[in-house]
Design a protein around this motif. Structure first.
Motif, short mmCIF file in Angstrom:
data_model
loop_
_atom_site.label_atom_id
_atom_site.label_comp_id
_atom_site.label_asym_id
_atom_site.label_seq_id
_atom_site.Cartn_x
_atom_site.Cartn_y
_atom_site.Cartn_z
N TYR A 105 0.80 -1.23 0.00
CA TYR A 105 0.00 0.00 0.00
C TYR A 105 0.83 1.28 0.00
CZ TYR A 105 -3.59 3.42 0.98
OH TYR A 105 -4.42 4.51 0.90
N PRO A 106 1.97 1.39 0.68
CA PRO A 106 2.74 2.64 0.62
C PRO A 106 3.07 3.09 -0.80
CG PRO A 106 3.55 1.30 2.42
CD PRO A 106 2.54 0.46 1.67
N LEU A 107 3.35 2.17 -1.70
CA LEU A 107 3.60 2.55 -3.10
C LEU A 107 2.33 3.07 -3.76
CD1 LEU A 107 5.92 -0.37 -4.26
CD2 LEU A 107 6.58 1.97 -3.61
N GLU A 108 1.20 2.46 -3.43
CA GLU A 108 -0.08 2.94 -3.96
C GLU A 108 -0.39 4.34 -3.44
OE1 GLU A 108 -3.68 3.03 -5.99
OE2 GLU A 108 -2.02 1.61 -6.19
N TYR A 109 -0.08 4.57 -2.16
CA TYR A 109 -0.29 5.89 -1.57
C TYR A 109 0.55 6.95 -2.28
CZ TYR A 109 0.23 9.73 1.73
OH TYR A 109 0.28 10.97 2.30
N ALA A 110 1.83 6.65 -2.51
CA ALA A 110 2.71 7.60 -3.17
C ALA A 110 2.26 7.86 -4.60
CB ALA A 110 4.15 7.09 -3.15
N LYS A 111 1.81 6.84 -5.29
CA LYS A 111 1.33 7.03 -6.66
C LYS A 111 0.12 7.95 -6.71
CE LYS A 111 -1.72 4.68 -8.43
NZ LYS A 111 -2.68 3.66 -8.91
N CYS A 112 -0.83 7.74 -5.81
CA CYS A 112 -2.02 8.59 -5.80
C CYS A 112 -1.67 10.03 -5.41
CB CYS A 112 -3.06 8.02 -4.84
SG CYS A 112 -3.83 6.50 -5.44
N GLN A 113 -0.70 10.21 -4.52
CA GLN A 113 -0.30 11.57 -4.15
C GLN A 113 0.27 12.30 -5.35
OE1 GLN A 113 -0.54 13.30 -1.12
NE2 GLN A 113 -1.95 11.62 -0.64
N LEU A 114 1.06 11.61 -6.15
CA LEU A 114 1.61 12.25 -7.35
C LEU A 114 0.52 12.59 -8.37
CD1 LEU A 114 4.83 10.10 -7.93
CD2 LEU A 114 4.72 12.48 -7.16
N GLN A 115 -0.50 11.75 -8.44
CA GLN A 115 -1.59 12.00 -9.38
C GLN A 115 -2.52 13.11 -8.92
OE1 GLN A 115 -3.35 8.11 -9.70
NE2 GLN A 115 -2.00 7.48 -11.38
N LEU A 116 -2.71 13.24 -7.61
CA LEU A 116 -3.67 14.22 -7.11
C LEU A 116 -3.09 15.62 -6.95
CD1 LEU A 116 -5.43 12.04 -4.38
CD2 LEU A 116 -6.34 12.69 -6.61
N LYS A 117 -1.78 15.73 -6.78
CA LYS A 117 -1.18 17.04 -6.58
C LYS A 117 -1.21 17.85 -7.86
CE LYS A 117 1.95 16.08 -2.72
NZ LYS A 117 3.37 16.04 -2.29
#
Length: 203
Positions: free
Chosen positions: A61-73
């Motif tokens: 999940y930490p990789l999924e979290y980082a991916k979504c943060q990059l997409q949402l910013k």
């Protein structure tokens, strides 16, 4: 002086020994093949899939979290150079290790039914194929007798069931919760409140 009968007898003994060795090798290969065929099959694929799904989510999940943060910013000159590692490092400094698991509640809630639906549907479709083959007079004794087409179709059906029942709502709730956590005043209190609010807004 060497007797020809003795030489002939020794040749027969040597041939007999070679034949026995070949027979032992064939027997050992058959036993190894049977061991490969009788692989472990869980009695409850639903429960086995649910447990493995939960373990998988906690690790990845930490990789999924980082991916979504990059997409949402929003895309700015400074944030355009950010990478997964930089997002993970900034999150660890600002929020700690638990910050890497923001929004994981939706994944944990759906991970059990998600993996369970996947494995149980896969096994069910394979059993349907096996029963059809048995009706046609073919004997299906081991799991290795499953045809490639049956495994292919079972995988497709299992993926469709998993994505339609769990993956789509799981990603929807997770992304909205992560986007809400980036606000100054978050709206969603927890997973259940977020789910209830999303259903009211979208449905």
């Amino acid at each position: 002086w060497a007797s020809p009968f003795r030489a002939r007898g020794s040749d027969n003994a040597e041939q007999y020994g070679q034949g026995r060795a070949r027979q032992r090798r064939v027997t050992m290969s058959k036993e190894k093949r049977r061991e490969g065929e009788t692989r472990y099959k869980p009695k409850h694929p639903f429960l086995a899939g649910a447990i493995t799904g939960g373990i998988e989510i906690c690790i990845t999940y930490p990789l999924e979290y980082a991916k979504c943060q990059l997409q949402l910013k929003p895309k700015t000159s400074q944030q355009a150079t950010e990478s997964l590692l930089s997002v993970l490092r900034i999150t660890l400094k600002s929020k700690g290790a638990l910050g890497l698991y923001d929004g994981i509640s939706s994944w944990l809630f759906f991970s059990f039914p998600r993996a369970a639906f996947r494995f149980s549907t896969y096994e069910y479709v394979l059993r349907v194929f096996e029963s059809c083959r048995e009706r046609q007079g073919e004997q299906v004794a081991k799991s290795s007798d499953r045809t490639g087409s049956a495994v292919f179709v079972a995988g497709i059906v299992a993926g469709l069931v998993e994505s339609s029942t769990c993956m789509t709502p799981m990603h929807c709730i997770q992304i909205k919760m992560q986007q809400d956590s980036m606000r100054r005043d978050p709206i969603y209190r927890n997973f259940f409140h977020a789910t209830k609010s999303i259903v009211k807004e979208e449905v």
